[in-house]
Scaffold this active site. Structure first.
Site, PDB file in Angstrom:
ATOM      1  N   GLN A 342     -58.501  60.232 -65.096  1.00 20.03           N
ATOM      2  CA  GLN A 342     -58.592  61.218 -66.025  1.00 20.03           C
ATOM      3  C   GLN A 342     -60.317  61.464 -66.305  1.00 20.03           C
ATOM      4  OE1 GLN A 342     -57.196  60.497 -69.883  1.00 20.03           O
ATOM      5  NE2 GLN A 342     -56.253  62.848 -70.265  1.00 20.03           N
ATOM      6  N   THR A 511     -55.988  54.727 -70.268  1.00 14.59           N
ATOM      7  CA  THR A 511     -55.103  53.778 -69.572  1.00 14.59           C
ATOM      8  C   THR A 511     -54.438  55.006 -68.639  1.00 14.59           C
ATOM      9  OG1 THR A 511     -55.641  52.213 -70.875  1.00 14.59           O
ATOM     10  CG2 THR A 511     -53.883  51.908 -69.322  1.00 14.59           C
ATOM     11  N   HIS A 512     -54.783  55.820 -68.116  1.00 16.08           N
ATOM     12  CA  HIS A 512     -54.130  57.166 -67.247  1.00 16.08           C
ATOM     13  C   HIS A 512     -54.451  57.024 -65.763  1.00 16.08           C
ATOM     14  CE1 HIS A 512     -55.103  58.812 -71.681  1.00 16.08           C
ATOM     15  NE2 HIS A 512     -53.990  58.174 -71.653  1.00 16.08           N
ATOM     16  N   ILE A 513     -53.587  56.073 -65.211  1.00 14.16           N
ATOM     17  CA  ILE A 513     -54.091  55.937 -63.774  1.00 14.16           C
ATOM     18  C   ILE A 513     -52.779  56.345 -63.097  1.00 14.16           C
ATOM     19  CG2 ILE A 513     -54.437  54.213 -62.038  1.00 14.16           C
ATOM     20  CD1 ILE A 513     -56.667  53.911 -64.316  1.00 14.16           C
TER      21      ILE A 513
END
Ligand SMILES: Cc1cc2nc3c(=O)[nH]c(=O)nc-3n(C[C@H](O)[C@H](O)[C@H](O)COP(=O)(O)OP(=O)(O)OC[C@H]3O[C@@H](n4cnc5c(N)ncnc54)[C@H](O)[C@@H]3O)c2cc1C
Ligand code: SF4
Length: 583
Positions: A342, A511-513
């Site tokens: 992101q 923590t946006h994978i």
């Protein structure tokens, strides 16, 4: 290896997606459902033991232990990847509830054009004008198809917010650029922080359309359709990286688990680390895991659902030799492709008055979406898409916020002068942050590392990821906007460029994978079909953000949940009745 009694459905991972899917299957069918979770059990009462910032936010009490499992990172194919030995860029969870226990709670829908981005960009710019390495794709599902599932997820969470586009009618106070909503939010917006109100006034003055961030931190007491009652948020500020001690923030442990525990066909097995999905003749036969005492088990199952977050979803498919690894040189293979993160960037603002920012909650943002997607972009900016801009008040905690001082306020970052400056600036620093769309590129992908292994001797997951000029230009654009807004808010903007350059695994970004097991219309280009069923293995389903072909500007979890409910309908209403390929 011990062979266990077979179950109908085995779900790997006990976070948001695993428990949401388990709840649908356990409550709508008589099938036996087992959730296998590598971490320990959790409940709301655990958090009432005390919110220690050092334990939770600094020493990352709820996160995956990096000594057990980590990833390796390199910027490009020509580099050698090295293990991430100290978490920075993202913070994967472990234990019941997964990262859904310590998340912020922002629950924002994606724009409708995100789901058909390849078609949208080609129509808008012409295929010849798009970057050659762009790998965005249509998802195979549309916003309109997902809308009822978004609403189902919002009611489960109790999202607090204000509609901006209700059945096509623009609503004052909401986000006028959002996709059509059929319903108002389940609960009204959170209170506005002082920083948020300054941002609201300033952005209105500049002609923008501020709105409160939709939040899973409740604005008032709420009873969800499952009969779960949760109280209103107390704005304690110990929210991101913590579990909520009163249950005001929706977490898997306070929304889904209490419902699941009522069902006799549900079992949760903790301390069980899955190493392989076992398969034969094109069908999954079960899962192989190591128990808390180091003993190895084979759990037979009719259907296997992989719900272990992007990192483990992709890794377990690689380790189990299911699917074909993506090769960026040829563009062939699908497993691991379209890795995205992101695009974030924060401009610090310095005020001459206190902000009382110690009061806050994980999702307490005032936001503008005037430049989300490609709204407001003329084409001359050098960017295809941007995102939302927000002033956030998640709660300034004593350790994290101490020492946040303007450049030059102290000669070094220690000693009496620094302490004095830190006290002087305490509670006078805010920020305007970008939450930007990260487009997918051919060169960003996930595979297995050839050199490094985990504690069981299994290869680590390897990230090959770097920012391109596009992301750096997105940050520059957002920083210029923040600099325009700052004086209107009565603040001075930090002249330093927020971030940029190369991808950095040290600084926290979110923590946006996403990506790696992308959904799509064809097995030649995607890993799972539009229902999240594996193309090569009809009794294997892969759920979570790993299915995203690229990411939108907002945080992913509401869309992850909507997609889980979409997949649950296909699995329960069609697949379990006739177990075969749905597409
Ligand atoms: C600090 C923080 C703040 C966040 N804030 C937001 C936010 O405001 N809004 C938003 O949309 N998102 C936010 N997120 C992201 C959000 O938490 C995730 O999108 C969400 O939790 C994903 O759900 P999941 O089920 O895919 O994964 P998780 O919730 O992480 O659950 C996966 C589970 O699988 C288990 N698992 C993994 N591998 C194995 C294995 N081999 N064997 C057995 N079990 C395994 C893990 O232990 C974990 O419990 C945040 C995340 C963090 C860390
Ligand atoms: S800020 Fe609100 S939602 Fe977050 S932990 Fe505190 S009371 Fe719970």
């Amino acid at each position: 290896m011990t062979n266990l009694k077979p179950v109908d459905v085995a779900i790997i991972g006990g976070g948001w997606t695993g428990l949401a899917m388990a709840k649908e299957i356990a409550s709508r069918t008589s099938h036996s459902v087992l959730v296998v979770e590598r971490g320990g059990p959790r409940k709301t009462a655990d958090y009432a033991m005390g919110m220690d910032e050092l334990d939770y936010a600094v020493r990352l009490k709820l996160m995956q232990n990096i000594a057990d499992d980590t990833v390796t990172h390199r910027h490009s194919l020509s580099d050698t990847a090295v293990p991430v030995r100290q978490y920075g860029s993202f913070l994967p969870g472990t234990g019941v509830g997964g990262a859904g226990e310590h998340w912020n709670g922002r629950a924002i829908r994606f724009l409708p054009d995100v789901f058909v981005l390849a078609t949208h960009l080609k129509e808008k710019y012409g295929a010849g004008r798009l970057p050659a390495d762009l790998a965005v794709a249509d998802w195979g599902v549309t916003y309109d198809e997902l809308e009822p599932h978004y609403w189902y997820a919002e009611r489960m969470l109790g999202v607090s917010g204000k509609a901006g586009n209700l059945r096509g009618k623009t609503m004052e106070g909401g986000n006028p650029f959002e996709g059509v909503r059929k319903n108002e939010y389940p609960t009204p917006p959170l209170k506005t922080s002082y920083l948020g109100s300054l941002f609201e006034q300033a952005s209105k003055k500049l002609g923008y359309h501020p709105f409160p961030c939709p939040a899973s931190n409740l604005s008032e007491t709420y009873k969800n359709p499952d009969g779960i009652v949760r109280p209103a948020c107390a704005y304690c500020g110990f929210c991101e990286r913590f579990g909520c001690m009163i249950g005001a923030k929706a977490q898997p442990s306070n929304t889904l688990l209490p419902v699941l525990e009522r069902h006799k066909n549900f079992e949760l097995r903790t301390g069980a680390w899955v190493r392989r999905i076992v398969h034969k003749d094109g069908r999954a036969t079960g899962i192989q895991y190591i128990g808390a005492n180091g003993e190895e088990f084979f759990q037979p199952a009719e259907t296997v659902i992989l719900a272990s977050f992007t990192l483990s979803n992709v890794r377990l498919l690689h380790l189990s030799k299911i699917g074909t690894s993506y090769d960026p040189a040829t563009g062939k293979g699908t497993l691991g492709r379209n890795l995205t993160h992101q695009v974030t960037g924060n401009t610090r603002l310095f005020f001459d008055k206190p902000l009382n920012a110690f009061m806050g909650t994980g999702s307490l943002d005032m936001r503008i979406a005037d430049f989300d997607g490609d709204h407001g972009l003329t084409g001359s900016e050098g960017i295809l898409r941007l995102g939302t801009i927000a002033a956030s008040t998640p709660g300034n905690r004593p350790i994290a916020s101490f020492g946040d001082i303007p450049q030059g306020a102290a000669k070094s970052n220690w000693g009496p002068e620094w302490k004095k400056a830190s006290l002087e600036w305490r509670d006078r620093v805010g920020g305007i942050g970008l939450s930007g769309e990260h487009l997918a590129y051919r060169q960003n992908f996930l595979d297995l590392d050839p050199d490094y292994t985990d504690r069981f001797g299994d290869p680590l997951l390897r990230f090959t990821l770097d920012w391109t000029d596009h992301e750096n230009k997105q940050r520059d654009f957002a920083a210029r906007l923040a600099a325009k807004l700052a004086p209107e808010m009565g603040a001075k903007a930090d002249p330093a460029r927020p971030s940029g350059g190369r991808y950095n695994v040290i600084n926290y970004q979110g923590t946006h994978i996403q990506g790696g097991t992308m959904m799509g219309k064809s097995p030649a280009t995607s890993v799972v079909n539009r229902n999240l069923q594996h193309w090569d293995m009809p009794n294997l389903w892969v759920i979570g953000a790993s299915a995203f072909p690229h990411t939108a500007a907002p945080n992913p979890t509401l869309t992850v949940l909507a997609l889980t409910y979409w997949a649950a309908d296909a699995l329960i209403d069609r697949y379990l009745k006739h177990p075969e390929k749905l597409v």
